[in-house]
Design an enzyme around this catalytic site. Structure first.
Site: not given
Length: 328
Positions: A132, A187, A250, A252
């Site tokens: 999540g 994702k 993040s 990424n």
């Protein structure tokens, strides 16, 4: 319920503290003996957790056999590229404990999910996944977060829901392990694209389009691989995608941003300095989509930048000028 966290990275440490603050008996073990000894001596958590210290009741161990011996739950909080290695290392000592994997990725060579790797390596079905929009930095700071525990066995899911849930950490349950894992892995690839968009200087419109069309691609591929479509409308689909595409935490998005600014992949990874799971999952996602005939233009575009040497600016133009179609 005595718990062992396998992994001394940011999320492993954040979860160990979270559980200890709830009064759970927690130990933590790391693959790197030197780093684990340093944690044992200093109790200082990784720098990205803002100088926080390990809870005084968390035991730190370099001895895997003794660390695992009396633990009922084993939390694998290592990068996806290390899940098979750690599973092989715990196999001689494994006594059918409940396994919780928090890594989000696909194994590059086998294309397996983390659940599949554990089933193969440890020959057990006592496996759950926790996933999540839960950046370690915010979990460590006790900021409100929500996640999903996925397990084929409902009793295990509920048991783990009780183990992890707190006033700041809300936990839902689901039986769709496949969907949860694919949402978490795919994702990261879309977040690379979102970061590239930021690096190119594009605005909110482009970011919103990438997130929206990204969840379409994730759902298409996930359903083709046996997941439930509704899973991708939840926390481990659109929720995790939003936070990974937008957050300053993040990895990424940051790696994508650096690529959009003109850095090479090696330069971007070196500057991020931590595992970028989207890069590791990309080959598997690209190959799976092609084998199944699933249309994934954003995933394909990221692949073209990373592995076919196409400039980010050119790929962006290709994406936006594709043949017109109906939204679906």
């Amino acid at each position: 319920m005595k718990t062992l966290v396998l992994g001394t990275g940011t999320f492993g440490c954040a979860l160990a503290n979270h559980l200890s603050e709830k009064g759970v008996s927690v130990a933590i073990w790391g693959r790197d003996d030197e780093a684990t000894r340093t944690l044992m001596q200093t109790r200082v958590l990784p720098s990205s957790l803002n100088g926080k210290t390990l809870h005084e009741d968390v035991a730190v161990s370099t001895d895997l056999a003794s660390a695992i011996a009396d633990r009922a739950v084993l939390v694998l909080a290592v990068p996806s590229v290390a899940v098979r290695e750690v599973a092989q290392r715990i196999r001689p000592f494994y006594k059918n404990q409940i396994l919780v994997v928090v890594a989000k990725g696909l194994e590059e060579e086998s294309h397996m999910t983390m659940d599949e790797i554990l089933r193969e390596t440890l020959e057990t079905d006592r496996i759950a996944v926790l996933s999540g929009p839960t950046h370690a930095e915010e979990v460590a700071a006790n900021l409100p977060s929500s996640c999903v525990i996925g397990a084929a066995n409902h009793d295990i899911a509920v048991l783990l829901q009780d183990l992890f849930m707190s006033e700041t950490f809300r936990v839902y349950t689901s039986e769709d392990v496949k969907g949860i894992e694919l949402g978490g892995a795919l994702k990261n690839i879309i977040a690379l694209a979102a970061g590239m968009s930021d690096g190119l200087g594009y605005g909110d419109n482009a970011k919103a389009a990438l997130i929206t069309r990204g969840i379409v691609e994730i759902t298409r591929l996930g359903v083709a691989l046996g997941a439930r479509p509704e899973t991708f409308g939840g926390l481990t689909g659109i929720g995790d995608l939003i936070v990974t595409c937008a957050s300053r935490h993040s990895r990424n998005r940051k790696a994508g941003y650096l690529l959009g600014c003109g850095k090479s992949l090696d330069e971007a990874l070196a500057e991020v300095g931590m595992v970028v799971e989207g890069v590791n999952a990309l080959h598997a996602a690209y190959d799976k989509a092609r084998a199944l005939g699933v249309d994934t233009p954003i995933i394909n575009a990221v692949y073209d930048v990373l592995y076919n040497g196409l400039p980010v600016t050119e790929v962006a133009k290709v994406l936006i000028s594709r043949e017109k179609k109906r939204e679906d």
